[in-house]
Each structure stands twice: as structure tokens, then as C-alpha cells.
Design a protein around this motif. Structure first.
Motif, PDB file in Angstrom:
ATOM      1  N   MET A 129       0.844  -1.200   0.000  1.00 57.30           N
ATOM      2  CA  MET A 129       0.000   0.000   0.000  1.00 57.30           C
ATOM      3  C   MET A 129       0.886   1.260   0.000  1.00 57.30           C
ATOM      4  O   MET A 129       1.819   1.382   0.796  1.00 57.30           O
ATOM      5  CB  MET A 129      -0.884  -0.022   1.251  1.00 57.30           C
ATOM      6  CG  MET A 129      -1.838   1.140   1.316  1.00 57.30           C
ATOM      7  SD  MET A 129      -2.865   0.994   2.801  1.00 57.30           S
ATOM      8  CE  MET A 129      -3.557   2.619   2.847  1.00 57.30           C
ATOM      9  N   THR A 130       0.583   2.164  -0.893  1.00 55.76           N
ATOM     10  CA  THR A 130       1.398   3.374  -1.033  1.00 55.76           C
ATOM     11  C   THR A 130       1.096   4.356   0.098  1.00 55.76           C
ATOM     12  O   THR A 130      -0.059   4.724   0.316  1.00 55.76           O
ATOM     13  CB  THR A 130       1.105   4.054  -2.386  1.00 55.76           C
ATOM     14  OG1 THR A 130       1.272   3.094  -3.427  1.00 55.76           O
ATOM     15  CG2 THR A 130       2.027   5.231  -2.611  1.00 55.76           C
ATOM     16  N   THR A 131       2.150   4.734   0.803  1.00 56.75           N
ATOM     17  CA  THR A 131       2.006   5.743   1.859  1.00 56.75           C
ATOM     18  C   THR A 131       2.929   6.908   1.525  1.00 56.75           C
ATOM     19  O   THR A 131       3.871   6.754   0.731  1.00 56.75           O
ATOM     20  CB  THR A 131       2.399   5.159   3.235  1.00 56.75           C
ATOM     21  OG1 THR A 131       3.747   4.674   3.156  1.00 56.75           O
ATOM     22  CG2 THR A 131       1.463   4.012   3.624  1.00 56.75           C
ATOM     23  N   ALA A 189      -4.743  15.367  -2.693  1.00 59.27           N
ATOM     24  CA  ALA A 189      -5.454  14.420  -3.571  1.00 59.27           C
ATOM     25  C   ALA A 189      -5.565  13.083  -2.854  1.00 59.27           C
ATOM     26  O   ALA A 189      -4.774  12.164  -3.084  1.00 59.27           O
ATOM     27  CB  ALA A 189      -4.714  14.280  -4.894  1.00 59.27           C
ATOM     28  N   ALA A 190      -6.536  13.024  -1.978  1.00 63.00           N
ATOM     29  CA  ALA A 190      -6.630  11.887  -1.054  1.00 63.00           C
ATOM     30  C   ALA A 190      -6.731  10.554  -1.778  1.00 63.00           C
ATOM     31  O   ALA A 190      -6.205   9.540  -1.318  1.00 63.00           O
ATOM     32  CB  ALA A 190      -7.836  12.084  -0.139  1.00 63.00           C
ATOM     33  N   GLY A 191      -7.375  10.540  -2.913  1.00 62.44           N
ATOM     34  CA  GLY A 191      -7.591   9.266  -3.590  1.00 62.44           C
ATOM     35  C   GLY A 191      -6.431   8.824  -4.461  1.00 62.44           C
ATOM     36  O   GLY A 191      -6.456   7.728  -5.036  1.00 62.44           O
ATOM     37  N   VAL A 234       0.859   7.618 -13.428  1.00 56.77           N
ATOM     38  CA  VAL A 234       1.930   8.528 -13.000  1.00 56.77           C
ATOM     39  C   VAL A 234       1.609   9.966 -13.429  1.00 56.77           C
ATOM     40  O   VAL A 234       1.976  10.923 -12.748  1.00 56.77           O
ATOM     41  CB  VAL A 234       3.286   8.057 -13.581  1.00 56.77           C
ATOM     42  CG1 VAL A 234       4.374   9.097 -13.319  1.00 56.77           C
ATOM     43  CG2 VAL A 234       3.682   6.728 -12.959  1.00 56.77           C
ATOM     44  N   GLY A 235       0.877  10.113 -14.545  1.00 56.70           N
ATOM     45  CA  GLY A 235       0.533  11.449 -15.029  1.00 56.70           C
ATOM     46  C   GLY A 235      -0.175  12.287 -13.972  1.00 56.70           C
ATOM     47  O   GLY A 235       0.128  13.466 -13.782  1.00 56.70           O
ATOM     48  N   GLY A 236      -1.129  11.680 -13.274  1.00 53.60           N
ATOM     49  CA  GLY A 236      -1.827  12.400 -12.207  1.00 53.60           C
ATOM     50  C   GLY A 236      -0.887  12.801 -11.091  1.00 53.60           C
ATOM     51  O   GLY A 236      -1.000  13.883 -10.501  1.00 53.60           O
TER      52      GLY A 236
END
Lengths: 139, 538
Positions: free
Chosen positions: A1-3, A41-43, A83-85
Motif C-alpha cells: 500500500m502506497t504511503t 489528492a486523497a484518492g 503517473v501522469g496524475g
């Protein structure tokens, strides 16, 4: 999970906006922008899980800057789209950071209430414009 | 049916507290009539404007964005603009879209009122420049217009305040015009360049288009409204009008509106004045169907909503090799050029356009500009690419005249509604061949003058999609009831106590920002109402 402080995620941020040696500035990861991005950008971070997994497969955090750059630019289109976002958010967070703003030669403050001085400017050449006479049509 | 008893009857009910509603409210207040204004938004708090925060640049993607569809504010109504290459930009609050406008404040030209006679296209206005001239002057005093007398593109006029400073960027661009021998002039700007009528002077914050925290910009919440309220006008906020009601005699007798809790009320009135802009006004009229007016109020001509005009905008950004200090100063106002304003058939189109010079970009906007245009990569080479753009951009917008075409229109969307269930507007608009040619010509001339000023590269965006902030023509003025919606002083041909005073009544658009003319028209209509009060409904 990314943190926000996941080592591979931090390395990815440093790859997107690398350290600025001339300005003595850390990159986006070194400036700790992961937390700001997560807040803004929480999501976004959960969406990046497959990207981080792919980067880990390349032992991304252990690569040098050129190697990281190559891996990110060679991601398959689906992962590159994700990755663009992150690029958008990283640029925003980096160029809002007070240390970066100062390094750019600007003041790290909002425009109000101090504002900015502005030169009146030279209006003398308007005399030539005026001498052309009326440009409008009379109706 | 309304859920409560009628409020005390007003002499005048104004719907909308933006540019026009504010001006006519103030002007009519001296009659001592009982005036009520209903506004679907509230008062803005300048202390909350983005320029008071470090993250101000990103607010344009959030609550201070241009599109009502992306702000997430209850005060806004949605607009279906999918069938238009130009998207609607507006704001709903006391002050209306003047909260977010750049405050460019040019007048129309004499020729703009005589388009048919001079150029054989569209229609002439039923009034002329001379009719509006005293009201332009009055409006300049109330709004506080900065500028410089002597502009040869106009008949003589006297600005109220000294011009907005050029700064290094403005001076650089002016040199480009000088080298080509083209017209330029300091912009007429509704910006208090020195203290004016209780407003603090401009301190060059930059982002005027996200609200002016200094209060120097002439938005009507700080110009007309304080004076109108002091004079006795009742301004009721967070009141969204659902429809204008009609009595048995076919005259407007008031409005039904919804408050912020969703409760319906009714406000009766002797005179109803609509000032909801070129999209909101036809929406309201089309939503006001009745036995007398089954196709919408004041719509016997079938022209309510038709002839929608924007100004097709082009944007050309020049990239320079020298720093320009472009982050300082009012973002939309420095200099204007009307070299190509009047018709020249050799150009391949009729009518013309204005150039308006913008300032530069802040650090975040620079990064996003570079990202979207492929000029700033991520990774290797990022910082070098950023340095080539940082404080080295200068933008210009090109405002092309749009000619009226009946197929360009505002209709009611069959499904989309606002938060109160009121049908929302849908935009049907295509760019004409004349506009396309004008845009092409203007973009090439824009690049030419930026190059003359020293630009080494350009970014072009035309037509500029989010530039639907000038909304005109959808309840046009005229003498023929079959070819127009209101007469030459804003009174509906069909309903003699119904007036319209916003951009809807424009016959043609000119090639300049319309706010000054919208307000001058509102003052003119107020004057005519006053002078004709005893015979108003004849």
C-alpha cells in the motif's frame, strides 16, 4: 500500500522533480511532499499501488537517478497514465513549497496584504499613437 | 404553490445582484420607490479570497474556478455546455461575475451600434453611442475607472483614475506595438489605482480573477451595492428565483423564489427587472411559462434564448529570454490594442477584434503551463526547462466580435436541474466561419507583435474553451416586436412592466469586454423608467 513515506514512492517523487543542485534544493521526495500530495489528492496514493509494485520489481529506490528516470519513462501506458496524475500534483506541491519559491527569487508569502511595487512604465511613445488621429469610425 | 404568504409588495423587484442589477438598483433608489433585489448567491468575504493564502494559484481549479459546473457551490446553477466549443464562465454572488472578472472596462465604439448600416451584417442597435455616453461617464465614476485620456480608438473620454502601471512586462509588450507602428493604449480598467470612494488602492496583487482581497477592483459588491443599500434598497441574498409570475392581465406581478433552506416564497411587485446575464435571463424567462405565455415569458418573437453571442477568444502566450516581473500587477489589465478593430474587407472577415495584454504567471501556473504544453518534462532536464519559462512568459488574449446567429442559443435542458430542481440551461453554439477567419488572422498578428516585443516562442489556444464569460444577445433590443424581445429602453414588447438590463439585450457584441456597456445600459434604462414613470405601462 502506497504511503507518503514509502521509500519507493519517495524515490519516485525525487525522480519526477529531482534535486536542484544549483539551488541546493532537495527533490520533491526529499522535501517531504508526499504528505502534502496525500492531503491534496486523497484518492491518488491508493491508485498508485500497481505503479509502486512495478517499480519495486526494478528495485527502484536503489537505482541511480538516470536508472530511475529510464524506468519511469519506460512504464507501460496504463501505469504511465497513473503517473501522469502524480506528476501534476508533484509539480503543484513542489512549486508551492516556500523553499522552492525563495530559490526562484520570489517571496514565500501570499500576494495579500503586502502586494508588489510596479513601475509606472514609459508612456512617451503614445504620442506617436495619438498623432495617427482617430482610428474609430463615426457612425 | 409558495409555502408562505406574500411579502410586502415592492414597487420594483430586481432579479440578480451582479453588474447590471447593482447599477439599476442604485440609480432607481433616488426615486424612493420600494426596491427589492433577489440574489441567489451571498456576500463574499474578501478575507477568504485566494490571494490571502500561499496556495492561491490552485484555487482556480476549485471554488474560484470559472465554470459553475466545477466549483461545488450551492449558489451556482449547472449549465450543460457540452454542445459548445466555448464553455460558460460566471459567478453567483452579490457582485455576480464582477467578483471574478479581470476588470477590463472598455466601451463599445460608435460603429458597434451601426453594424448593419456600416458593414451590411447583423442589425443596428436602436440606440447609439451618443445615447449611452453620459451613462458610460456616470458608470466610470461609480466603478472607478483607471485609464488615460486621448486614446485615438475612441471619441474623447475622461477616465476617473490614473492608468494601471505598465510594469516591466507591459513596457516590453508596448515596444512590440511601437516597432510595428500599431495602436496600443493603457487599458481602461475598473481598478482603483488610488483611493477611490472608500476603496483602498490597488497594490498589484495579481490574481484579480479570483476576487480582489484589497477591494481595489470594481466589483459591484464594493461599488454600487454599498451605496444602493444605504439609499434604501433591500438586497435579499440566497434567494433563487424559480419563475416570474403573471397576473390575470398578463402583466408581471412578482416572482416565486426559493431560499437557502429550499423554502418557496413569493415576492409581489409593480415592476420586475431581470438582470441575470445572457444565460440566466433566458433560462428564467423560459422557465416562466403560463397560460398567457406558454412558450416562456416575453417570448412572442420566439427569440428568447436565441442569438447567443460569446466573444470567441484566442490566447497567445509569448516566451521571452528576459525576466518580465510578470507576476506583479493586475493579471488582465495592462495595455489594449485596437489596431484591427474596425472592418477591413481585405482581411477576409467583417468586423474586428481587440488585443488585451495579460501579465505573466506564478510559479505553479508556470509549471502547469510547461507540463501541459510539453515544455517542462519530469525527471532529467526538468529544472533547466523550468528556468526557461520562469518569469519569462507574457500572455495576450484576443477578443473577437461574435455576430448574432439564431441557431446559437440557450434552451432548457430536459434533464439537468439545479439544487432546487429548477431546469438548468443548455447551450447550443457553433463557431461561425467569420469568427474562425477572424481568430486565425488575430492569432498570426498576435504572434507577430509578441515577436516584435522579443518573444522567441509561442503557445496558442484558440478558440479558448473556458472563455464563455461574455454572454450576450439572448433577449435582444429592437423596435420590431417580431425581431426583438425588448424595446429601445429595455422594456419587454410583450409585458409592459418587465425590463431586462443585462447582456441579453445586446444586438451585437462588439469586440470588447461588455461589462461597462451592460452597466451603462442599466443606468440608461433606469433613467428612462424614471422619466416615464407616470406613463410606464402605456
Amino acid at each position: 500500500m502506497t504511503t507518503p513515506d514509502h521509500p519507493t514512492f519517495v524515490a519516485l517523487l525525487d525522480t519526477l522533480v529531482p534535486p536542484h543542485l544549483e539551488h541546493g534544493l532537495a527533490g520533491a521526495g526529499g522535501l517531504g511532499l508526499g504528505a502534502r500530495i496525500a492531503e491534496r489528492a486523497a484518492g491518488l496514493l491508493p491508485v498508485l499501488d500497481p505503479v509502486i509494485a512495478e517499480l519495486e520489481r526494478h528495485e527502484f529506490a536503489a537505482l541511480d537517478a538516470a536508472g530511475r528516470d529510464r524506468v519511469v519513462k519506460e512504464l507501460d501506458p496504463e501505469l504511465a497514465g497513473l503517473v501522469g496524475g502524480l506528476v501534476f500534483q508533484t509539480f503543484v506541491s513542489y512549486y508551492e513549497h516556500p523553499a522552492v519559491v525563495v530559490a526562484l527569487g520570489l517571496e514565500a508569502r501570499p500576494p495579500h496584504p503586502e502586494g508588489y511595487p510596479l513601475e509606472e512604465g514609459d508612456l512617451s511613445s503614445l504620442e506617436k499613437v495619438r498623432q495617427r488621429g482617430p482610428l474609430y469610425r463615426t457612425a | 404553490m409558495p409555502s408562505d404568504q406574500a411579502s410586502e409588495k415592492a414597487d420594483v423587484l430586481i432579479i440578480g445582484a451582479g453588474a447590471a442589477g447593482a447599477a439599476i438598483a442604485w440609480r432607481l433608489a433616488e426615486t424612493r420607490m420600494r426596491i427589492v433585489c433577489l440574489e441567489q448567491g451571498g456576500w463574499m468575504d474578501p478575507a477568504q479570497y485566494p490571494s490571502t493564502r500561499n496556495d492561491w494559484e490552485m484555487e482556480r481549479f476549485g471554488p474560484f474556478g470559472l465554470s459553475p459546473n466545477g466549483r461545488g457551490r450551492r449558489e451556482d446553477y449547472p449549465v450543460n455546455d457540452e454542445a459548445s466549443p466555448i464553455k460558460i464562465s460566471n459567478f453567483n454572488a452579490v457582485g455576480g461575475s464582477t467578483i471574478l472578472y479581470a476588470a477590463h472596462f472598455p466601451r463599445l465604439h460608435p460603429s458597434d451600434f451601426r453594424v448593419k448600416s456600416l458593414d451590411g451584417v447583423a442589425d443596428d442597435w436602436p440606440i447609439d453611442y451618443a445615447t449611452l455616453e453620459p451613462y458610460y461617464d456616470e458608470n466610470a465614476r461609480m466603478m472607478g475607472v483607471a485609464g488615460l485620456a486621448g486614446d485615438p480608438a475612441y471619441p474623447p473620454k475622461e477616465p476617473t483614475l490614473p492608468p494601471v502601471p505598465l510594469g516591466k512586462l507591459g513596457e516590453t509588450l508596448a515596444r512590440g506595438f511601437d516597432r510595428l507602428g500599431w495602436h496600443w493604449w493603457p487599458s481602461d480598467s475598473a481598478i482603483a489605482t488610488r483611493e477611490h470612494a472608500g476603496r483602498a488602492p490597488c497594490i498589484n496583487l495579481g490574481p484579480c480573477i479570483m476576487g480582489c482581497a484589497q477591494g481595489a477592483k470594481g466589483s459591484t459588491d464594493v461599488t454600487y451595492w454599498p451605496a444602493a443599500v444605504r439609499a434604501g434598497v433591500e438586497l435579499r441574498t440566497h434567494c433563487r428565483v424559480r419563475e416570474i409570475s403573471v397576473g390575470p392581465d398578463g402583466m408581471a406581478d412578482g416572482a416565486i423564489y426559493v431560499d437557502e433552506k429550499g423554502v418557496e416564497h413569493r415576492q409581489e411587485a409593480e415592476i420586475v427587472i431581470v438582470a441575470c446575464n445572457g444565460v440566466g435571463t433566458p433560462r428564467l424567462l423560459l422557465n416562466s411559462k403560463s397560460k398567457h405565455f406558454p412558450d416562456g415569458l416575453a417570448n412572442s418573437s420566439g427569440l428568447v434564448g436565441r442569438n447567443l453571442m460569446f466573444h470567441p477568444y484566442g490566447m497567445v502566450t509569448g516566451i521571452f529570454e528576459e525576466p518580465l516581473e510578470g507576476y506583479k500587477g493586475p493579471t488582465g489589465c495592462s495595455i489594449i490594442s485596437q489596431e484591427f478593430y474596425e472592418t477591413d474587407p481585405s482581411r477576409g472577415f467583417v468586423r474586428g477584434y481587440s488585443f488585451e495584454m495579460l501579465r505573466g504567471m506564478g510559479p505553479v501556473s508556470t509549471a502547469l503551463f510547461g507540463l501541459s504544453g510539453g515544455r517542462i518534462p519530469f525527471g532529467a532536464g526538468h529544472h533547466e526547462a523550468y528556468a526557461r519559462l520562469h518569469d519569462r512568459t507574457a500572455g495576450m488574449v484576443i477578443i473577437c466580435e461574435d455576430l448574432p446567429e439564431e441557431h446559437n442559443r440557450v434552451v432548457l435542458d430536459p434533464e439537468l436541474t439545479d439544487a432546487d430542481g429548477i431546469p438548468a440551461p443548455r447551450i447550443e453554439y457553433t463557431l461561425s466561419e467569420n469568427s474562425r477567419r477572424m481568430l486565425d488572422h488575430s492569432v498570426e498578428r498576435g504572434k507577430e507583435v509578441l515577436a516584435a516585443a522579443g518573444a522567441v516562442d509561442f503557445a496558442v489556444d484558440a478558440p479558448l474553451a473556458p472563455a464563455g464569460w461574455h454572454l450576450m444577445g439572448t433577449a435582444r433590443m429592437g423596435t420590431d416586436p417580431e425581431r426583438s424581445v425588448v424595446n429601445d429602453w429595455g422594456r419587454s414588447h410583450d409585458v409592459k412592466n418587465l425590463f431586462i438590463v443585462d447582456g441579453s439585450v445586446f444586438v451585437t457584441s462588439g469586440g470588447v469586454n461588455p461589462t461597462n456597456t451592460i452597466q451603462a445600459l442599466a443606468l440608461y434604462v433606469a433613467d428612462r423608467i424614471q422619466k416615464n414613470l407616470t406613463t410606464l405601462f402605456d
